[in-house]
Design a protein around this motif. Structure first.
Motif, PDB file in Angstrom:
ATOM      1  N   ALA A  30       2.053  11.738  -8.902  1.00 45.18           N
ATOM      2  CA  ALA A  30       1.029  12.286  -9.800  1.00 45.18           C
ATOM      3  C   ALA A  30       0.744  13.755  -9.476  1.00 45.18           C
ATOM      4  O   ALA A  30       0.535  14.570 -10.381  1.00 45.18           O
ATOM      5  N   ILE A  31       0.754  14.107  -8.207  1.00 44.96           N
ATOM      6  CA  ILE A  31       0.538  15.503  -7.811  1.00 44.96           C
ATOM      7  C   ILE A  31       1.678  16.384  -8.311  1.00 44.96           C
ATOM      8  O   ILE A  31       1.465  17.493  -8.831  1.00 44.96           O
ATOM      9  N   LEU A  32       2.911  15.901  -8.173  1.00 42.30           N
ATOM     10  CA  LEU A  32       4.072  16.684  -8.606  1.00 42.30           C
ATOM     11  C   LEU A  32       4.045  16.954 -10.113  1.00 42.30           C
ATOM     12  O   LEU A  32       4.590  17.960 -10.571  1.00 42.30           O
ATOM     13  N   MET A  33       3.412  16.066 -10.872  1.00 44.89           N
ATOM     14  CA  MET A  33       3.366  16.242 -12.332  1.00 44.89           C
ATOM     15  C   MET A  33       2.559  17.468 -12.752  1.00 44.89           C
ATOM     16  O   MET A  33       2.679  17.925 -13.887  1.00 44.89           O
ATOM     17  N   THR A  73       8.939  10.708 -13.028  1.00 44.28           N
ATOM     18  CA  THR A  73       9.837   9.596 -12.733  1.00 44.28           C
ATOM     19  C   THR A  73       9.244   8.674 -11.674  1.00 44.28           C
ATOM     20  O   THR A  73       9.302   7.448 -11.792  1.00 44.28           O
ATOM     21  N   ILE A  74       8.655   9.268 -10.634  1.00 44.60           N
ATOM     22  CA  ILE A  74       8.029   8.477  -9.567  1.00 44.60           C
ATOM     23  C   ILE A  74       6.840   7.689 -10.116  1.00 44.60           C
ATOM     24  O   ILE A  74       6.687   6.494  -9.832  1.00 44.60           O
ATOM     25  N   VAL A  75       6.006   8.353 -10.906  1.00 48.54           N
ATOM     26  CA  VAL A  75       4.831   7.681 -11.486  1.00 48.54           C
ATOM     27  C   VAL A  75       5.259   6.530 -12.394  1.00 48.54           C
ATOM     28  O   VAL A  75       4.672   5.437 -12.355  1.00 48.54           O
ATOM     29  N   GLY A  76       6.301   6.737 -13.192  1.00 46.69           N
ATOM     30  CA  GLY A  76       6.767   5.685 -14.087  1.00 46.69           C
ATOM     31  C   GLY A  76       7.287   4.477 -13.333  1.00 46.69           C
ATOM     32  O   GLY A  76       6.948   3.333 -13.652  1.00 46.69           O
ATOM     33  N   GLY A  77       8.107   4.714 -12.307  1.00 45.22           N
ATOM     34  CA  GLY A  77       8.699   3.602 -11.558  1.00 45.22           C
ATOM     35  C   GLY A  77       7.675   2.778 -10.808  1.00 45.22           C
ATOM     36  O   GLY A  77       7.627   1.550 -10.942  1.00 45.22           O
ATOM     37  N   PHE A  78       6.833   3.446 -10.029  1.00 43.36           N
ATOM     38  CA  PHE A  78       5.829   2.700  -9.270  1.00 43.36           C
ATOM     39  C   PHE A  78       4.705   2.209 -10.163  1.00 43.36           C
ATOM     40  O   PHE A  78       4.111   1.156  -9.902  1.00 43.36           O
ATOM     41  N   GLY A  79       4.419   2.955 -11.231  1.00 47.11           N
ATOM     42  CA  GLY A  79       3.423   2.477 -12.186  1.00 47.11           C
ATOM     43  C   GLY A  79       3.829   1.163 -12.817  1.00 47.11           C
ATOM     44  O   GLY A  79       2.996   0.278 -13.044  1.00 47.11           O
ATOM     45  N   ALA A  80       5.137   1.003 -13.088  1.00 47.16           N
ATOM     46  CA  ALA A  80       5.634  -0.262 -13.642  1.00 47.16           C
ATOM     47  C   ALA A  80       5.421  -1.400 -12.656  1.00 47.16           C
ATOM     48  O   ALA A  80       5.088  -2.528 -13.043  1.00 47.16           O
ATOM     49  N   GLN A 114       0.814  -1.218   0.000  1.00 45.76           N
ATOM     50  CA  GLN A 114       0.000   0.000   0.000  1.00 45.76           C
ATOM     51  C   GLN A 114       0.844   1.262   0.000  1.00 45.76           C
ATOM     52  O   GLN A 114       0.433   2.295  -0.535  1.00 45.76           O
ATOM     53  N   LEU A 115       2.019   1.199   0.603  1.00 49.33           N
ATOM     54  CA  LEU A 115       2.889   2.366   0.645  1.00 49.33           C
ATOM     55  C   LEU A 115       3.202   2.874  -0.762  1.00 49.33           C
ATOM     56  O   LEU A 115       3.334   4.092  -0.985  1.00 49.33           O
ATOM     57  N   ALA A 116       3.302   1.950  -1.723  1.00 49.27           N
ATOM     58  CA  ALA A 116       3.593   2.342  -3.102  1.00 49.27           C
ATOM     59  C   ALA A 116       2.470   3.190  -3.685  1.00 49.27           C
ATOM     60  O   ALA A 116       2.710   4.047  -4.544  1.00 49.27           O
ATOM     61  N   MET A 117       1.225   2.982  -3.230  1.00 56.83           N
ATOM     62  CA  MET A 117       0.099   3.790  -3.710  1.00 56.83           C
ATOM     63  C   MET A 117       0.274   5.249  -3.294  1.00 56.83           C
ATOM     64  O   MET A 117      -0.015   6.164  -4.063  1.00 56.83           O
ATOM     65  N   LEU A 118       0.771   5.456  -2.070  1.00 58.00           N
ATOM     66  CA  LEU A 118       0.992   6.814  -1.587  1.00 58.00           C
ATOM     67  C   LEU A 118       2.072   7.504  -2.411  1.00 58.00           C
ATOM     68  O   LEU A 118       1.931   8.671  -2.791  1.00 58.00           O
ATOM     69  N   PHE A 119       3.148   6.769  -2.699  1.00 56.72           N
ATOM     70  CA  PHE A 119       4.223   7.336  -3.516  1.00 56.72           C
ATOM     71  C   PHE A 119       3.725   7.666  -4.923  1.00 56.72           C
ATOM     72  O   PHE A 119       4.085   8.706  -5.495  1.00 56.72           O
ATOM     73  N   LEU A 120       2.920   6.763  -5.477  1.00 54.60           N
ATOM     74  CA  LEU A 120       2.382   6.986  -6.825  1.00 54.60           C
ATOM     75  C   LEU A 120       1.505   8.235  -6.855  1.00 54.60           C
ATOM     76  O   LEU A 120       1.603   9.061  -7.767  1.00 54.60           O
ATOM     77  N   GLY A 149      -3.665  -3.621 -10.719  1.00 51.98           N
ATOM     78  CA  GLY A 149      -2.623  -3.732  -9.708  1.00 51.98           C
ATOM     79  C   GLY A 149      -2.882  -2.847  -8.511  1.00 51.98           C
ATOM     80  O   GLY A 149      -2.582  -3.223  -7.365  1.00 51.98           O
ATOM     81  N   LEU A 150      -3.443  -1.660  -8.737  1.00 52.66           N
ATOM     82  CA  LEU A 150      -3.774  -0.755  -7.633  1.00 52.66           C
ATOM     83  C   LEU A 150      -4.835  -1.357  -6.723  1.00 52.66           C
ATOM     84  O   LEU A 150      -4.758  -1.234  -5.496  1.00 52.66           O
ATOM     85  N   PHE A 151      -5.833  -2.005  -7.310  1.00 51.61           N
ATOM     86  CA  PHE A 151      -6.887  -2.625  -6.511  1.00 51.61           C
ATOM     87  C   PHE A 151      -6.349  -3.796  -5.670  1.00 51.61           C
ATOM     88  O   PHE A 151      -6.916  -4.131  -4.625  1.00 51.61           O
TER      89      PHE A 151
END
Length: 320
Positions: A232-235, A247-254, A222-228, A299-301
């Motif tokens: 997304a906010i920073l974008m 970069t954060i969205v791409g890494g955790f999105g993968a 779940q921690l990865a959801m917070l980072f993602l 994956g998020l669900f």
């Protein structure tokens, strides 16, 4: 030969093999992607099949060889994107604690969870991408120069006639997609290398860690959801902050993409149309990309759901 000497020798050989593969990669291409993934294999195999000393010796040898054969910047980039992450994930993969600590049998071991390995891998690749961006002074202006050079080449060949608003939109899109795609690709490459190295070590009989059930264990915490969400906010900001967010969205999105693929593999088990569905999904992702967004949502669900512990008996571990 002593155990330490054996680990050092394996590390030296693995480091040389890894350096040769990295030096052969050259300019970005499909072959270079395969070579980059292959360069992580010797490091993983040394760590998973022998010891931390073997894998980190391999890192030092490969880094030294790259310094001699190329230049410091290339050596550093390869170190942070391939060498060090491989050695660190190999180390985590061989961590285990007594099952009795968690109420299990006295002769059992509980291995480091795969979701946490995924979290570490994504984080390392995000940091590596940010370090590379800092090293090359990545900025929207840099991506603009790339687009301008591309448009000049296309127009000279008579292949394109872009309007000004199209150019501006393309520049804005690419400045976001470049770091996002880069970090995502590194996460996927690192995981593929870990997966194949684990299989090779198991087949050799040297594996300490038992086989993970990817269908049910390949999930993101779940921690990865917070980072993602933070990425997304920073974008929504401009300049370097947007670059960090992408970069954060791409890494955790993968990571969530691979978790979604694991769910697909699980749900299609035993189905007569399984192979067609899996191959069709992978091919469609490569050609059109849009199914990847659906799998990321899947994956998020699944994030944070219970994942069975990976348990083995203490006497099942192969000692050197």
């Amino acid at each position: 030969m002593t155990l330490n000497a054996n680990s050092v020798l394996i590390g030296i050989l693995a480091g040389i093999a890894s350096a040769l593969l990295l030096l052969s990669a050259g300019q970005p291409s499909m072959l270079s992607v395969i070579l980059f993934a292959g360069a992580a294999l010797p490091i993983f195999i040394a760590g998973l099949g022998w010891s931390n000393k073997a894998s980190f010796t391999a890192v030092i040898v490969a880094f030294g060889a790259l310094l001699i054969a190329s230049d410091p910047q290339i050596a550093l980039i390869n170190a942070v994107t391939t060498l060090l992450p491989s050695a660190w994930l190999a180390h985590l993969s061989t961590l285990a604690r007594p099952a009795s600590d968690l109420g299990g049998p006295d002769d059992g071991l509980v291995w480091y969870p795969l979701p946490q390995l995924m979290l570490h891998g994504a984080t390392l690749m995000i940091l590596a991408t940010l370090m590379i961006g800092w090293a090359i002074d990545y900025s929207p202006e840099l991506s603009d120069q790339f687009i301008d050079a591309l448009l000049v080449a296309l127009n000279q060949n008579g292949d394109a006639d872009f309007r000004l608003q199209d150019v501006d939109a393309t520049k804005k899109l690419l400045s976001t997609l470049l770091p996002m795609t880069q970090s995502a690709m590194w996460v996927i490459i690192l995981f593929i290398a870990w997966y194949f190295a684990s299989a090779i070590v198991r087949m050799s009989g040297r594996s300490k860690r038992p086989r993970d059930n990817m269908h049910v264990s390949l999930r993101m915490p779940q921690l990865a959801m917070l980072f993602l969400g933070f990425g997304a906010i920073l974008m929504f900001f401009d300049g370097q902050i947007s670059y960090i967010g992408a970069t954060i969205v791409g890494g955790f999105g993968a990571g969530f993409l691979m978790a979604g693929l694991a769910v697909l593999h699980q749900k299609t088990l035993g189905k007569i149309w399984r192979n067609a569905a899996l191959w069709g999904t992978y091919v469609t992702i490569v050609i059109f990309s849009f199914p990847a967004a659906i799998l990321v949502i899947v994956g998020l669900f699944e994030a944070g759901k219970h994942v069975p512990l990976l348990v083995s008996k203490s006497n099942d571990i192969n000692e050197e």
